[in-house]
Motif scaffolding. Structure first.
Motif, PDB file in Angstrom:
ATOM      1  N   VAL A  11       0.740  -1.103   0.602  1.00 59.35           N
ATOM      2  CA  VAL A  11      -0.112   0.228   0.262  1.00 59.35           C
ATOM      3  C   VAL A  11       0.979   0.927   0.002  1.00 59.35           C
ATOM      4  CG1 VAL A  11      -2.275   0.856   1.072  1.00 59.35           C
ATOM      5  CG2 VAL A  11      -1.528  -1.837   1.883  1.00 59.35           C
ATOM      6  N   ARG A  61      -1.056 -11.540  -4.248  1.00 63.12           N
ATOM      7  CA  ARG A  61      -0.180 -10.775  -4.532  1.00 63.12           C
ATOM      8  C   ARG A  61       1.667 -11.347  -4.181  1.00 63.12           C
ATOM      9  NH1 ARG A  61       2.736  -9.584   1.249  1.00 63.12           N
ATOM     10  NH2 ARG A  61       1.540 -11.521   1.481  1.00 63.12           N
ATOM     11  N   LYS A  77       0.522  -3.867  -6.233  1.00 63.77           N
ATOM     12  CA  LYS A  77      -0.002  -2.878  -5.694  1.00 63.77           C
ATOM     13  C   LYS A  77      -1.000  -3.038  -5.043  1.00 63.77           C
ATOM     14  CE  LYS A  77       2.535   0.437  -7.501  1.00 63.77           C
ATOM     15  NZ  LYS A  77       3.035   1.422  -7.949  1.00 63.77           N
ATOM     16  N   SER A 102      -1.963  -5.590  -2.835  1.00 64.84           N
ATOM     17  CA  SER A 102      -1.584  -5.496  -0.789  1.00 64.84           C
ATOM     18  C   SER A 102      -2.774  -4.573  -0.588  1.00 64.84           C
ATOM     19  CB  SER A 102      -0.389  -4.758  -1.349  1.00 64.84           C
ATOM     20  OG  SER A 102       0.422  -5.402  -1.272  1.00 64.84           O
ATOM     21  N   VAL A 103      -3.516  -3.392  -1.617  1.00 63.43           N
ATOM     22  CA  VAL A 103      -4.550  -2.963  -0.911  1.00 63.43           C
ATOM     23  C   VAL A 103      -5.448  -3.996  -0.294  1.00 63.43           C
ATOM     24  CG1 VAL A 103      -6.531  -1.391  -1.050  1.00 63.43           C
ATOM     25  CG2 VAL A 103      -4.384  -1.032  -1.731  1.00 63.43           C
ATOM     26  N   VAL A 158      -6.322  -2.042   6.864  1.00 58.96           N
ATOM     27  CA  VAL A 158      -5.666  -1.389   6.147  1.00 58.96           C
ATOM     28  C   VAL A 158      -5.152  -0.057   5.949  1.00 58.96           C
ATOM     29  CG1 VAL A 158      -5.227  -0.406   3.367  1.00 58.96           C
ATOM     30  CG2 VAL A 158      -6.784  -2.369   3.801  1.00 58.96           C
ATOM     31  N   THR A 159      -5.343   0.514   6.907  1.00 56.69           N
ATOM     32  CA  THR A 159      -4.501   1.698   7.374  1.00 56.69           C
ATOM     33  C   THR A 159      -3.516   1.149   8.953  1.00 56.69           C
ATOM     34  OG1 THR A 159      -6.102   2.635   7.296  1.00 56.69           O
ATOM     35  CG2 THR A 159      -5.006   4.200   8.084  1.00 56.69           C
ATOM     36  N   THR A 210      -0.796  -0.577   6.795  1.00 55.76           N
ATOM     37  CA  THR A 210       0.185   0.019   6.194  1.00 55.76           C
ATOM     38  C   THR A 210       1.851   0.782   7.223  1.00 55.76           C
ATOM     39  OG1 THR A 210      -1.429   0.571   5.025  1.00 55.76           O
ATOM     40  CG2 THR A 210       0.539   2.089   4.198  1.00 55.76           C
TER      41      THR A 210
END
Lengths: 445, 339
Positions: free
Chosen positions: B29, B93, B118, B121-122, B168-169, B172
């Motif tokens: 991400v 991924r 990418k 990965s999200v 996700v946040t 990352t």
């Protein structure tokens, strides 16, 4: 499409896809270890180049195998939740050990692939060996779980519930030994011949290429020994299946009627409706001998079972013929190789022999796929043999054809990409060892 | 006691998967956020370890189906769609990353692998979060009237997707923190530091969104939270770690910032676990929630599982430590010289 068929297809495709990568993951580390051992011992650069070139392929195959294996561990539930709800506590034990083996394998692979400059040569060699040993262990554990489905043990089935669960007895079920041995050897046959075949085809273009010659010798030695051992293990498996799953044996042989001195049926097309086999070669008494070690022994036929408990005869029978045929061809090539290596070294790189080895490239994997078809389709209609039917294990979610389409698209895409990546590996592989001959050829192009 | 040991290992596997496997997704991400310049650093950082980190998830699955088979079965049936999408993400991924790295010829196809890497990965951690959210929300109905109620409503809702976004946040954020120590370029370091800080602030707001959406979906998450002293303690710890993380980032304390960030994520996981406990899957009204206790396998199975986990850990943990030392060991000395 019917949900049951969609789910079975999805499972078959996922297994069929994963198993290729799993086989390579089991056997390839040993090929690399031999090459690296020779490099450390002799200092010949070609051996390190070989180990490195192979390891690039292994990285691609291992990653694909790891993620497709993860998919399977979820698919067991996504497609067969009722099965897993009951079977999980019984046959989960080998999976819990497989977790450790897989972990060690992934760690050792990271060290092996990225550690060429960071580890001392012998330590590095050791990590490669650990990848192989833990890979084989993973495979053996997973096969234990499958063997349990063929030979359920370690519980009592009362009113649709499992009681008195004994996971140790479940893991050490009757089918484990024969299946695990057969599968492990198969991985070495398939990988050995796959790799040897590829290098043989490349040698056809450039017969003095040192790189491919060394590669062929290592891979074919492994493949040949495994291919010679495999019929022995196959015989053990057949006797075991005859004992435990007579319906499967009858289906793979298309043996409809119970009889003494039963014929071995080779090839042919079984006709389930009329209970006969067309266009087959028959060897009198041989099936009795192979199944029970006695030309006159009684072999149970499909007639003993109600028709709705018959495995699909046609598929099982043909898959079995393919497996045995491919296996014997490779055994023959393996014997030839060992004979040449021992007595007639000058014949090893003759054009016709390279062609013969080249033809064998896909054969081991075809045999593996066919073998799994025999064991899985041959167990139908049961998911747990004589305990639970596959249709009763199915997910209640309707529309299972859509996940199937998605998985087909995904694995088709990966198959194309992996083939393309391998092609690109090969064309850049052996420039350093190209002979003048080949250079002239390419220049002319 | 047996069950508690199994729960401990399940929790441990989830924590490790989030801290290590999660950060590997986060790195992908991060590459979207930061651009092409970091591709090398990220590939170098996750290359040797991602496959080992991924195994924690497999362990979670094995523990679930062996020890809590009804939970595994219920999730598989009702969360089939997000699980399948997560699996597609895991496959894409892992393969895209490896194919990118091991392609013998580096040309424009590398950019395609990178794009797939990418994007997956999200959405892989997004759906992982959606699944976790759906387990908490309680819209899983074992006897649905129609398809949507049975297989869509449980996860296609604001709350589950808020949890997905939060996941996700966090992943990352972890990746940004870890990557600071993976590069020696000053410019890259300060970029990662800045991103880590921004993501930490974003996590606070998305965390609020999670509570708001829970309320919107009829889940009294806030009061469940406030009812539990342990959850409050963990929330307090996570909040107190905020300034600590900022301070350690300011002073380039590579190891300390990793410990603080990991501590914060573990605190959040523990708070979630405690609010849920002993339930694993909350179901619609009228159906008993699936808990560790009402779904547990017989003791004979749990005993074998515990043996496998204990002996397995004795083998795995030293191996993991060795892997980290070989590939990440340099950073310890590196961070010292930078001080």
């Amino acid at each position: 499409m019917e949900d049951l068929l969609a789910a079975r297809l999805q499972m078959a495709i996922s297994l069929g896809f994963h198993i290729i990568f799993a086989c390579i993951g089991m056997a390839m580390p040993f090929l690399m270890a031999i090459a690296e051992y020779k490099w450390i011992k002799t200092g010949e650069q070609v051996y390190q180049d070989l180990a490195k070139a192979w390891s690039k392929g292994v990285a691609i195959f291992f990653a694909t195998g790891a993620v497709s294996g993860t998919v399977l561990s979820f698919e067991l539930g996504l497609l067969w939740p009722t099965f897993m709800e009951h079977a999980g506590p019984i046959f989960g034990m080998p999976f819990s050990w497989e977790g450790t083996a897989f972990f060690v394998e992934a760690i050792a692979l990271g060290l092996f692939l990225y550690g060429w400059d960071k580890l001392k040569p012998w330590v590095h060699w050791g990590t490669g060996l650990v990848v192989g040993i833990s890979g084989v262990a993973s495979g053996i554990f997973v096969v234990a779980a499958n063997a349990w489905m063929n030979s359920p043990a370690g519980f009592d089935w009362v009113n649709g519930e499992a009681i008195n669960i004994d996971p140790v007895a479940a893991m050490f079920n009757d089918a484990w030994a024969s299946q695990a041995i057969h599968m492990t050897i198969a991985a070495f046959v398939a990988t050995g011949f796959g790799v040897a075949g590829l290098h043989a085809l490349l040698l056809l273009k450039d017969r003095n290429n040192l790189f491919h010659r060394k590669a062929l010798k290592i891979a074919l030695a492994i493949g040949a020994v495994a291919a010679i051992l495999q019929p022995i293990s196959g015989d053990y498996s057949a006797k075991d299946v005859a004992e435990r799953q007579p319906a499967k044996l009858a289906a793979l042989e298309s043996h409809f009627e119970t009889e003494r001195g039963a014929d071995l049926i080779i090839g042919g097309i079984p006709d389930e409706e009329n209970r006969e086999v067309h266009f087959a070669i028959r060897i009198p008494g041989m099936l009795s001998f192979l199944a029970h070690g006695d030309l006159n022994a009684e072999v149970i036929g499909l007639e003993e079972f109600p028709e709705d408990e018959w495995p699909p005869v046609l598929v099982t029978h043909i898959a079995f013929q393919i497996m045995v045929g491919a296996g014997f061809l490779m055994m023959f090539v393996g014997l030839l190789y060992l004979f040449f290596y021992w007595k007639k070294k000058h014949l090893l790189f003759r054009r016709w022999f390279l062609w013969l080895v080249g033809i064998c490239t896909p054969l081991g994997f075809i045999a593996v796929e066919a073998g799994w078809t025999v064991t899985e389709v041959g167990r139908q209609p049961w998911i747990i043999y004589e305990i639970m039917k596959t249709e009763d294990a199915l997910s209640s979610m309707p529309g299972l054809q859509y996940p199937l389409y998605l998985i087909i698209a995904l694995y088709l895409l990966l198959t194309v990409i992996v083939s393309w990546l391998m092609y690109r590996q090969v064309i850049t592989l052996s420039d350093r060892y190209q002979t003048a001959n080949l250079k002239a050829e390419t220049d002319a192009d | 006691m047996l069950i508690e040991i199994v729960i401990f290992f399940l929790g441990l596997s989830i924590v490790f998967y989030v801290l290590f496997g999660g950060a590997d997704f986060g790195a992908g991400v991060l590459e979207i956020l930061s651009g092409k310049g970091d591709r090398e650093t990220i590939a170098h950082a996750i290359g040797p370890v991602w496959e080992a980190n991924h195994v924690w998830l497999v362990l979670v699955v094995v523990i679930l189906f062996m020890a809590f088979p009804k939970v595994y079965a219920a999730m598989s049936v009702h969360l089939h769609i997000p699980l399948l999408l997560m699996l597609v993400g895991i496959v894409l991924r892992g393969t895209a990353f490896t194919y990118m790295h091991y392609d013998a010829i580096k040309d424009e196809t590398n950019d395609i692998y990178n794009a797939v890497f990418k994007i997956s990965s999200v959405f892989t951690p997004l759906f992982l979060g959606v699944i976790a959210g759906a387990a908490t929300l309680g819209k899983i109905n074992p006897e649905p009237e129609h398809f949507v109620e049975g297989f869509i409503t449980p996860w296609l809702n604001l709350f589950s997707f808020s949890v997905g976004l939060f996941t996700v946040t966090l992943f990352t954020f972890l990746a940004a923190i870890y990557l600071i120590g993976e590069t020696s370029q000053e410019k890259q370091r300060s970029a990662f530091t800045k991103t880590a800080r921004n993501l930490n602030i974003a996590a606070v707001f998305i965390g609020i969104l999670v509570f708001a959406s829970a309320h919107f979906e009829g889940l009294t998450l806030l009061s469940m939270f406030l009812d539990s002293w342990f959850a409050i303690l963990m929330a307090a710890l996570a909040t107190l770690l905020l300034p600590a993380i900022w301070w350690s980032l300011q002073h380039y304390k590579v190891i300390l910032s990793r410990i603080f960030a990991a501590g914060q994520v573990v605190a959040i996981l523990l708070a979630w676990f405690w609010v849920q406990y002993p339930s694993i899957i909350n179901r619609t009204d009228g159906f008993e929630d699936l808990t560790f206790y009402n779904t547990a396998a017989p003791d004979a199975t749990l005993t074998q599982l515990v043996w496998a986990l204990v002996i397995g850990s004795c083998i795995i943990l030293p191996c993991l430590f060795y892997l980290m030392r070989v590939f990440k060991g340099g950073q310890f000395t590196q961070s010292k010289t930078n001080q």
